[in-house]
Scaffold this active site. Structure first.
Site, PDB file in Angstrom:
ATOM      1  N   ARG A  39      14.112  32.481  24.827  1.00  0.00           N
ATOM      2  CA  ARG A  39      14.631  31.771  23.654  1.00  0.00           C
ATOM      3  C   ARG A  39      14.297  32.532  22.381  1.00  0.00           C
ATOM      4  NH1 ARG A  39      14.023  25.358  23.887  1.00  0.00           N
ATOM      5  NH2 ARG A  39      11.950  25.687  23.054  1.00  0.00           N
ATOM      6  N   ARG A  72       2.660   8.086  29.173  1.00  0.00           N
ATOM      7  CA  ARG A  72       2.013   9.385  29.329  1.00  0.00           C
ATOM      8  C   ARG A  72       0.613   9.248  29.897  1.00  0.00           C
ATOM      9  NH1 ARG A  72       5.059  12.230  25.667  1.00  0.00           N
ATOM     10  NH2 ARG A  72       4.644  14.294  24.973  1.00  0.00           N
ATOM     11  N   LYS A 127      14.665  17.894  30.311  1.00  0.00           N
ATOM     12  CA  LYS A 127      14.561  16.423  30.382  1.00  0.00           C
ATOM     13  C   LYS A 127      15.202  15.723  29.181  1.00  0.00           C
ATOM     14  CE  LYS A 127      10.372  15.063  29.592  1.00  0.00           C
ATOM     15  NZ  LYS A 127      10.004  14.221  28.470  1.00  0.00           N
ATOM     16  N   ARG A 161       1.104  24.315  28.325  1.00  0.00           N
ATOM     17  CA  ARG A 161       1.857  23.051  28.235  1.00  0.00           C
ATOM     18  C   ARG A 161       2.251  22.559  29.623  1.00  0.00           C
ATOM     19  NH1 ARG A 161       6.732  23.758  24.576  1.00  0.00           N
ATOM     20  NH2 ARG A 161       6.775  21.505  24.496  1.00  0.00           N
ATOM     21  N   ARG A 200       9.419  31.545  18.931  1.00  0.00           N
ATOM     22  CA  ARG A 200       8.539  30.494  18.405  1.00  0.00           C
ATOM     23  C   ARG A 200       7.229  30.481  19.177  1.00  0.00           C
ATOM     24  NH1 ARG A 200      11.648  25.006  18.765  1.00  0.00           N
ATOM     25  NH2 ARG A 200       9.923  24.895  20.207  1.00  0.00           N
TER      26      ARG A 200
HETATM   27  P1  ADP Z   1       6.154  17.441  23.509  1.00  0.00           P
HETATM   28  O1  ADP Z   1       6.498  18.093  22.211  1.00  0.00           O
HETATM   29  O2  ADP Z   1       4.719  17.617  23.945  1.00  0.00           O
HETATM   30  O3  ADP Z   1       7.148  17.609  24.611  1.00  0.00           O
HETATM   31  P2  ADP Z   1       7.107  14.829  22.612  1.00  0.00           P
HETATM   32  O4  ADP Z   1       8.223  15.400  21.846  1.00  0.00           O
HETATM   33  O5  ADP Z   1       7.416  13.837  23.688  1.00  0.00           O
HETATM   34  O6  ADP Z   1       6.128  15.892  23.234  1.00  0.00           O
HETATM   35  O7  ADP Z   1       6.058  14.139  21.625  1.00  0.00           O
HETATM   36  C1  ADP Z   1       5.536  14.804  20.500  1.00  0.00           C
HETATM   37  C2  ADP Z   1       4.142  14.286  20.186  1.00  0.00           C
HETATM   38  O8  ADP Z   1       4.174  12.866  19.930  1.00  0.00           O
HETATM   39  C3  ADP Z   1       3.128  14.451  21.297  1.00  0.00           C
HETATM   40  O9  ADP Z   1       2.550  15.721  21.288  1.00  0.00           O
HETATM   41  C4  ADP Z   1       2.138  13.350  20.987  1.00  0.00           C
HETATM   42  O10 ADP Z   1       1.271  13.698  19.934  1.00  0.00           O
HETATM   43  C5  ADP Z   1       3.028  12.233  20.487  1.00  0.00           C
HETATM   44  N1  ADP Z   1       3.459  11.350  21.615  1.00  0.00           N
HETATM   45  C6  ADP Z   1       4.728  11.176  22.066  1.00  0.00           C
HETATM   46  N2  ADP Z   1       4.764  10.307  23.086  1.00  0.00           N
HETATM   47  C7  ADP Z   1       3.477   9.915  23.295  1.00  0.00           C
HETATM   48  C8  ADP Z   1       2.845   9.035  24.220  1.00  0.00           C
HETATM   49  N3  ADP Z   1       3.543   8.383  25.138  1.00  0.00           N
HETATM   50  N4  ADP Z   1       1.500   8.898  24.128  1.00  0.00           N
HETATM   51  C9  ADP Z   1       0.781   9.538  23.199  1.00  0.00           C
HETATM   52  N5  ADP Z   1       1.310  10.382  22.315  1.00  0.00           N
HETATM   53  C10 ADP Z   1       2.644  10.582  22.340  1.00  0.00           C
END
Ligand code: ADP
Length: 223
Positions: free
Chosen positions: A134, A96, A21, A178, A167
């Site tokens: 990976r 989210r 994505k 996840r 990782r």
């Molecule tokens: P992931 O690593 O779970 O794919 P992201 O890179 O999108 O997630 O976001 C990293 C972290 O930032 C999430 O685990 C969360 O703590 C916070 N976060 C990001 N977007 C949101 C959101 N829309 N609502 C709440 N927390 C968020």
């Protein structure tokens, strides 16, 4: 650069971790000439720079939790008010929760921005084989994949010679958690946007390159 017709749009990206994505969003940004806004990136940059926001969200992020709706909504509203967002944007990682979706819907209708959902549908088995293949370099950060992009010497980084590792994020039990967390979080959002009559497009995340998937998505969105 071809512009999207009929006024500004908000592309809401959905897709489980490992669906590609993020990469597809970045390619789509160039194809549609719209900024890519990832709440995860915004938070990570702030943590790295040690800003007050970064300090506020670091503990929650480290624990794998969600930042509060109130705070995320505020950050997003601020970002979407910037001039580069006037023609529309691609939102990645937001909304989210249903509360975030409700907030965003109000914001979009006030601003006259048309939302559409783009879902990168990817099977669990495909994600596991991608992520568990990976291998990452703990020294220089290079990333390899046993299916398609292996290092020249098994287990050794081409760039710096360090021993490659899996990782924690890429271990199968973590991948499953996840994936399940994503499905649980996303199902109510999909229901919310479908009920609201928001256009819903899907691309097949299982096959093809990120480029071919982004091209398909751009075609669907341009209509
Ligand atoms: P992931 O690593 O779970 O794919 P992201 O890179 O999108 O997630 O976001 C990293 C972290 O930032 C999430 O685990 C969360 O703590 C916070 N976060 C990001 N977007 C949101 C959101 N829309 N609502 C709440 N927390 C968020």
């Amino acid at each position: 650069m071809p512009q999207v017709q009929n006024g500004p749009i908000a592309v809401l990206m959905f897709g489980p971790p490992g669906s590609g994505k993020g990469t597809i969003s970045k390619l789509l940004m160039e194809k549609l000439n719209l900024p890519h806004i990832s709440t995860g990136d915004i938070f990570r940059e702030n943590v790295k720079a040690g800003t007050p926001l970064g300090r506020e969200v670091k503990a929650v992020m480290d624990a794998g939790g969600l930042v509060s709706d109130e705070l995320v909504n505020r950050i997003v509203a601020d970002r979407l008010s910037k001039p580069d967002c006037a023609g529309g944007y691609i939102l990645d990682g937001y909304p989210r929760t249903v509360e975030q979706a409700e907030f965003l819907s109000r914001l979009l209708s006030q601003a006259g921005v048309r939302p559409l959902v783009l879902s990168v549908e990817t099977d669990y088995n495909v994600i596991v084989s991608r992520l568990s293949g990976r291998r990452s370099c703990p020294n220089c950060g290079a990333v390899y994949n046993l299916n398609g992009m292996p290092p020249k010497v098994e287990g050794i980084c081409d760039a710096c010679g360090a021993r490659l590792v899996v990782r924690d994020d890429d271990r199968e039990e973590v991948i499953r958690q996840r994936f399940e967390a994503y499905e649980k979080q996303t199902a109510p959002l999909v229901a919310y946007f479908q009920k609201a009559g928001v256009a819903f497009y899907t691309v097949n995340g299982n096959e093809g390159t990120p480029e071919s998937k982004a091209e398909m998505a751009a075609r669907l969105i341009r209509g």
